[in-house]
Design an enzyme around this catalytic site. Structure first.
Site, PDB file in Angstrom:
ATOM      1  N   ALA A  44       0.812  -1.212   0.000  1.00  0.00           N
ATOM      2  CA  ALA A  44       0.000   0.000   0.000  1.00  0.00           C
ATOM      3  C   ALA A  44       0.853   1.273   0.000  1.00  0.00           C
ATOM      4  O   ALA A  44       0.578   2.216  -0.741  1.00  0.00           O
ATOM      5  CB  ALA A  44      -0.919  -0.014   1.224  1.00  0.00           C
ATOM      6  N   ASN A  77       2.700   1.739  -3.228  1.00  0.00           N
ATOM      7  CA  ASN A  77       1.718   2.117  -4.258  1.00  0.00           C
ATOM      8  C   ASN A  77       1.495   3.628  -4.229  1.00  0.00           C
ATOM      9  O   ASN A  77       1.441   4.287  -5.275  1.00  0.00           O
ATOM     10  CB  ASN A  77       0.362   1.439  -4.022  1.00  0.00           C
ATOM     11  N   TYR A 128       2.041 -14.633   2.801  1.00  0.00           N
ATOM     12  CA  TYR A 128       3.118 -15.392   3.448  1.00  0.00           C
ATOM     13  C   TYR A 128       4.034 -14.297   3.989  1.00  0.00           C
ATOM     14  O   TYR A 128       4.907 -13.814   3.292  1.00  0.00           O
ATOM     15  CB  TYR A 128       3.841 -16.292   2.444  1.00  0.00           C
ATOM     16  N   GLY A 161      -7.722   2.322  -3.154  1.00  0.00           N
ATOM     17  CA  GLY A 161      -7.563   3.224  -2.018  1.00  0.00           C
ATOM     18  C   GLY A 161      -6.208   3.920  -2.043  1.00  0.00           C
ATOM     19  O   GLY A 161      -6.101   5.122  -1.752  1.00  0.00           O
ATOM     20  N   ASP A 162      -5.179   3.173  -2.394  1.00  0.00           N
ATOM     21  CA  ASP A 162      -3.832   3.754  -2.450  1.00  0.00           C
ATOM     22  C   ASP A 162      -3.752   4.776  -3.577  1.00  0.00           C
ATOM     23  O   ASP A 162      -3.130   5.831  -3.435  1.00  0.00           O
ATOM     24  CB  ASP A 162      -2.783   2.663  -2.682  1.00  0.00           C
ATOM     25  N   ASP A 189      -1.863  -3.541  -8.929  1.00  0.00           N
ATOM     26  CA  ASP A 189      -2.223  -2.626  -7.849  1.00  0.00           C
ATOM     27  C   ASP A 189      -1.785  -1.203  -8.154  1.00  0.00           C
ATOM     28  O   ASP A 189      -2.386  -0.249  -7.669  1.00  0.00           O
ATOM     29  CB  ASP A 189      -1.577  -3.080  -6.544  1.00  0.00           C
TER      30      ASP A 189
END
Ligand code: CKP
Ligand code: MG
Length: 311
Positions: free
Chosen positions: A35, A38, A103, A255-256, A292
């Protein structure tokens, strides 16, 4: 020079190229996500300066992260760590539904500590942007974020917080407990309605949510409403920003993108209306492209599209 500084983790994404159950096998495409990075990329593409602070693995994936961020014009302050890079496995279960598995324990990003935060760099920034993801990675990263906020507040640097609740990392109670003290010291908060309610549980509706968030300290609260746009309360003034209508392709990163658009215009000294409009445009780019951050626009593309009603 005015710059944004952010603290976080970049993950390697392994995304299935085909739709269907991953259990049957698939080709995987290697990409990056995170995020905070981004946002840094989004700001940089719009011509702003952005610095990303984090830890990256001392291997090919760490090299890839640094190369990619630097290629995007983002300044990196990254200690190399012997621990591996976190992975995000993305299964495209159907054309419109993906499933994510992290992970993300004992990895480089989770080993971030308060000592990784350079004081001068944060104190000299025009804005510090943090999200609720980094504090969820462990005690070290949580302390690193708190340290960054301490420095920013002492130096009079405004703090921008995207609540970014991740149920895969922690539960709502833990998130509320950890993020509320950060929110109180922030100047600007981005949240979806559900995320906002983690901060002000007994409030409802974008107007009340924003008002109650601002009563806790921040001068600005932006409630993101997806296809309905956004409601913002900024220095006591209300703003309603419609979304830019697009065909939804992949909502991850919206959102980012929104935060990046807003913050890039803030850095450029633009007024709230312009910040929100660019935020909505970037959100539209993010949801109508794959990846993204890959689909985020450069400034010249934004100016072109600005003349149209939709993309
Ligand atoms: O809230 P957003 O959909 O804009 O955030 C997406 C990012 O960092 C994504 O890149 C992913 O890796 C993450 O949030 C995360 O850790 O979940
Ligand atoms: Mg978000």
């Amino acid at each position: 020079q005015r710059y944004l500084v952010t603290v976080g983790e970049v993950l390697a994404v392994l995304a299935a190229s085909d739709t269907g159950p991953l259990a049957l096998g698939s080709d995987l495409r290697l990409g990056l996500a995170g995020a905070e990075s981004n946002v840094a990329v989004g700001v940089s593409r719009l011509g702003g300066s952005a610095t990303w602070i984090g830890r990256v693995s001392d291997d090919a994936l760490g090299d890839l992260i640094l190369r990619e961020l630097r290629a995007e014009g983002v300044t990196t302050v990254a200690a190399r760590d012997p621990a591996p890079t976190s992975l995000l496995l993305r299964e495209r279960r159907t054309a419109t539904h993906s499933r994510t598995r992290y992970y993300r324990t004992h990895t480089a990003g989770a080993r971030l500590t308060a000592d990784d935060i350079p004081e001068d760099l944060v104190a000299g920034a025009a804005v510090l942007h943090i999200t609720g993801i980094t504090p969820a990675l462990g005690e070290g990263p949580a302390r690193a974020v708190t340290r960054a906020v301490d420095i920013a507040v002492d130096a009079g640097v405004p703090v921008s917080l995207d609540v970014n609740f991740r149920s895969l990392l922690w539960n709502e109670q833990e998130a509320g407990r950890t993020l509320l003290p950060l929110l109180r010291r922030s100047d600007l908060v981005f949240a979806g309605p559900h995320e906002a309610r983690l901060m002000v549980p007994d409030a409802d509706g974008p107007e009340e949510l924003a008002k109650r968030i601002c009563e806790l300290g921040p001068a600005g609260a932006v409630i993101k409403l997806g296809a309905e746009g956004a409601y913002a309360l900024l220095d006591g003034r209300e703003h309603r920003q419609p979304a830019v209508p697009v065909t939804l392709h992949d909502s991850v990163g919206a959102g980012d993108a929104f935060a990046a658009g807003y913050l890039a215009e803030l850095l450029a000294g633009e007024p709230p209306e312009r910040r929100l409009r660019t935020a909505a445009l970037l959100g539209a780019f993010a949801v109508s492209t794959t990846g993204d951050w890959e689909g985020l626009p450069r400034r010249n593309e934004l100016d072109l599209l600005d003349h149209y009603d939709d993309i």
